[in-house]
Design a protein around this motif. Sequence first.
Motif, PDB file in Angstrom:
ATOM      1  N   MET A 112      43.567  53.283  55.695  1.00 32.27           N
ATOM      2  CA  MET A 112      43.334  51.859  55.842  1.00 32.27           C
ATOM      3  C   MET A 112      44.147  51.151  54.769  1.00 32.27           C
ATOM      4  SD  MET A 112      39.797  49.729  55.837  1.00 32.27           S
ATOM      5  CE  MET A 112      39.225  50.348  57.405  1.00 32.27           C
ATOM      6  N   ALA A 113      44.683  50.027  55.129  1.00 38.39           N
ATOM      7  CA  ALA A 113      45.510  49.281  54.187  1.00 38.39           C
ATOM      8  C   ALA A 113      45.266  47.803  54.368  1.00 38.39           C
ATOM      9  CB  ALA A 113      46.988  49.589  54.437  1.00 38.39           C
ATOM     10  N   PRO A 114      45.422  47.031  53.284  1.00 39.71           N
ATOM     11  CA  PRO A 114      45.320  45.584  53.446  1.00 39.71           C
ATOM     12  C   PRO A 114      46.464  45.091  54.315  1.00 39.71           C
ATOM     13  CG  PRO A 114      45.980  46.142  51.191  1.00 39.71           C
ATOM     14  CD  PRO A 114      45.732  47.424  51.903  1.00 39.71           C
ATOM     15  N   ASN A 115      46.212  44.048  55.043  1.00 39.09           N
ATOM     16  CA  ASN A 115      47.215  43.482  55.925  1.00 39.09           C
ATOM     17  C   ASN A 115      47.883  42.334  55.198  1.00 39.09           C
ATOM     18  OD1 ASN A 115      48.689  42.157  57.841  1.00 39.09           O
ATOM     19  ND2 ASN A 115      47.013  41.972  59.322  1.00 39.09           N
ATOM     20  N   PRO A 116      49.136  42.489  54.765  1.00 39.58           N
ATOM     21  CA  PRO A 116      49.762  41.439  53.967  1.00 39.58           C
ATOM     22  C   PRO A 116      49.923  40.134  54.731  1.00 39.58           C
ATOM     23  CG  PRO A 116      51.336  43.187  54.517  1.00 39.58           C
ATOM     24  CD  PRO A 116      49.996  43.641  54.970  1.00 39.58           C
ATOM     25  N   PRO A 143      39.749  45.597  51.658  1.00 43.40           N
ATOM     26  CA  PRO A 143      40.232  46.812  52.317  1.00 43.40           C
ATOM     27  C   PRO A 143      41.019  47.688  51.346  1.00 43.40           C
ATOM     28  CG  PRO A 143      40.666  44.882  53.655  1.00 43.40           C
ATOM     29  CD  PRO A 143      40.174  44.393  52.323  1.00 43.40           C
TER      30      PRO A 143
END
Lengths: 375, 375, 375
Positions: free
Chosen positions: B77-81, B16
């Motif tokens: 959109m962003a990575p989900n930590p 992502p």
Amino acid sequence: MTEDTMDAIPGASAEPAVRSRRDFLRGAAVGLAVPAVASALAACKAEDAGRGAARTAPAAAPASATHADSDHSGGTMAPNPQNPGAAAAAAEEMDRHHEAGIKSFPAATKGKGNQPIQPRLENGVKVYDLTAAVQQWEVAPGQMVEAWAYNGQVPGPQIRVKQGDRVRVNLTNNLPESTAIHFHGVSLVNGMDGVPFITQPPVKPGAKFTYEFVVPNSGSHMYHSHLNSAKQVPSGLLGAFIVEPRGGETRRADVDYVMIINDGPHGYTLNGKGFPATEPIVANRGQKVRVRFMNEGMMIHPMHLHGMPMLVTHKDGYPQPQPWHCDTLNVAPGERWDVMIDCDNPGTWAFHCHILPHAEGPMGMFGMVTALVVK
Amino acid sequence: MTEDTMDAIPGASAEPAVRSRRDFLRGAAVGLAVPAVASALAACKAEDAGRGAARTAPAAAPASATHADSDHSGGTMAPNPQNPGAAAAAAEEMDRHHEAGIKSFPAATKGKGNQPIQPRLENGVKVYDLTAAVQQWEVAPGQMVEAWAYNGQVPGPQIRVKQGDRVRVNLTNNLPESTAIHFHGVSLVNGMDGVPFITQPPVKPGAKFTYEFVVPNSGSHMYHSHLNSAKQVPSGLLGAFIVEPRGGETRRADVDYVMIINDGPHGYTLNGKGFPATEPIVANRGQKVRVRFMNEGMMIHPMHLHGMPMLVTHKDGYPQPQPWHCDTLNVAPGERWDVMIDCDNPGTWAFHCHILPHAEGPMGMFGMVTALVVK
Amino acid sequence: MTEDTMDAIPGASAEPAVRSRRDFLRGAAVGLAVPAVASALAACKAEDAGRGAARTAPAAAPASATHADSDHSGGTMAPNPQNPGAAAAAAEEMDRHHEAGIKSFPAATKGKGNQPIQPRLENGVKVYDLTAAVQQWEVAPGQMVEAWAYNGQVPGPQIRVKQGDRVRVNLTNNLPESTAIHFHGVSLVNGMDGVPFITQPPVKPGAKFTYEFVVPNSGSHMYHSHLNSAKQVPSGLLGAFIVEPRGGETRRADVDYVMIINDGPHGYTLNGKGFPATEPIVANRGQKVRVRFMNEGMMIHPMHLHGMPMLVTHKDGYPQPQPWHCDTLNVAPGERWDVMIDCDNPGTWAFHCHILPHAEGPMGMFGMVTALVVK
């Protein structure tokens, strides 16, 4: 059936007996287990004679000779001399199940969907965080199903904004497959329409996606998944997105009730629950109730209200040119209909899908049944 | 998923990433294989910033701190930590199928139904020759079905006449069983109504029959078999019969689109094809599109348009007293509804039945899905 | 097929032949076995040329060269030189079944439901006695089903009262299980609403119950069981409850026809019978027919009338703000719709559910089919 029950519900006796309507209502009130409904019915009874008279008879209506034992604004029951003692054990067993279901309404279950969510304000933007995940959901007492849910709720949190608001929705996907949110009925700019591979990439498992837009049109709308939607939506990835018109609602409602209809893997549900775990609508006599019907299921459901008509004011958030009355409103998947109910008839009124197998079986009411209680 | 695909569609990446809406639209445009749609989307993008601003934000809307990397008229959109690397192979496989379906839209198939037919003029009579026969029909790429068709088309040729026209339809029956044509919605003289054994004898295999009449009423009507109809109609013996009012249409449409819905042995189809072989509706921004919904199937289909409302103007060819707006229109078998769409929102908009299992499965969209492309 | 039949029905011949519409109508009339319909058709034929001309052609419409053998206000049939002798035995067999069904319409069966019931007057109260019991019911010729019926009728007796009337309904339950009557659409006082355990106790097998009320609202309503309703209602415990407005009907009807739709264990029925045992609606040319559609089934049925539009005036007993025309009206369970038909088009007109498998199979019409005969 216990002796207590038989005492409380006159008509539940195996021996038919003559009773007045006032007794029946008292029995029904005792039979309803939950304070809200019981007190509503108590209030209803206090006004009963006047209302009953207004609705059922001119003040001077004479009692007929054969009914001197009743008050004539209600019903009477009598043994049938042609057929004494015909009550079979099977019929009693059936009645016992029906009674138990109704007595338990509204039944407690774990989890409640469609709960208003308050936004976080960030520089004038209303921000909502939604996390999609798989969980268990108690759809009716003791009946657990797998739900795909936003923020642990089925339906997801109820979002209410105002026309012209700037809104941000942060979606976190903790599902095992990709997803996306479509704001159904909101005329957004194309890139925010939430259709993977057409207006955005899918939101992968573990990823986040942010939707941001100014809300262009008012009305009763919805948000739901638009990927593998025939699975994700009826499994619970759905919620109300209600937009108040810029100038405020033209019709004042004392109670504004959202009724989301679903018929997927959770069975026949209203706001994520099947009867008797559905939630009654409670209003005082003289109040106006708005119901916003929203169908997120896969079947069409004609919703029928007893006791009072519904005035249909909006379709899909758009005003009908001239509102019209009905008591049964056919609601198809994807449709929203707003109605106004003038609560002028006190009592507990069944409110259910009129496709009868969606509402009742041999063992009692279930599924798409709730009640409007006018106190 | 190939490397090429991953390059072309940013969001299709297994990792992502933060992307602006402009990138997503570019991705979608690349993903759309057919020039008409692709160029429409290109045109859409050229106007994008202005439109986006108009729809989504006042010009001076400030960027929030957490979203400095996006343009704020779109999504991020962003990575989900909390959940890195959660994308499973199964989810990727599902996405790959969904993407492939959408990229192939509109997919080429052999045969095209609902094509305008020009009459032969004989002494002022508009003459149409229809031959009913059994054939193969490619309902979606590679998916062949047996069709019972007029003139090799499913739906049959689109007939457009004017109120007051004298029309002759020469039917030749090359089917293995008898048939007849009913002009559904046209208030003909009884003998031309097309119901075997009530208004005419059946037209036997190998026989011909001639219908001739002056067209009395305007509107969106249909013609179809009225013998063994539960088999013959959904198998393809159906078509549009559109009658322009004597004084012309009261509402001008830049695009006049007929959408015939069917759900018989060919599966869920729009104009004889299932997605991705359905035909998009293409219009320029500012144009008005008329859609004439006609249901020739056996189920009710609530048709949902994204992005813009539909103004409902006619039911079964008769004007509604006051047109009304909706975004989801319930169309039952035998019904026709005319709507007008004011194409003020550029983009590619999904247009589908909202009974979701008629439109999407785990392997992607299919059946009753098309798109309105506003350039 | 007998020789007689072949003589009577020209088109039924195995050898296709050129025939005029007048012949076809004569054939159809001979084919219709019941005097009411046959005489209606005879009357229709007497006016035929005039009507045909009015509907199909200006008086001076020239005959085309290729159709000199027909009268041009009707249809013509001709052998197909490309495909001589193609009629297969299977096709003939199918036609024979279709013809036989239509010829037998309206077929005699034992029992007739929906019959007007006259009240007994007791001190100004209109008193109706209803006894619910299980019995056999002939739903179509020779087809017996188990019915749960009021007074031996499916639908139960047709009750017609006036707004403001005081009404008493004495229910005797001779069923093997409990029951109750809900007056669907009538805004009664709560205690008379007929929902066991909410507004009254169940009426046990062998017991009686009396409903008594002043009728508050006008319109096309219904009465039916509200206990184990998914079984009891479609099995026959249903009937029309029609309330004339206090000031009389605003629209005059020469014929007032109640059409109760059902799709339960008796199959697809109109007023308790399947075609060909359904009852035709018969009117003279120029008359106005009111049809009150009532759906007591579990499915939605789009009812289609051939030949003339229907003007929709009421929904669930409430006037539509502005009546509107259609030829196909979608009627959902629990809904009632009133329409007016201006009988200006003589002939025998099919009137059926347009979900075609509810109306026709390979062996002919069945189920939800009747006819409007305009003499």
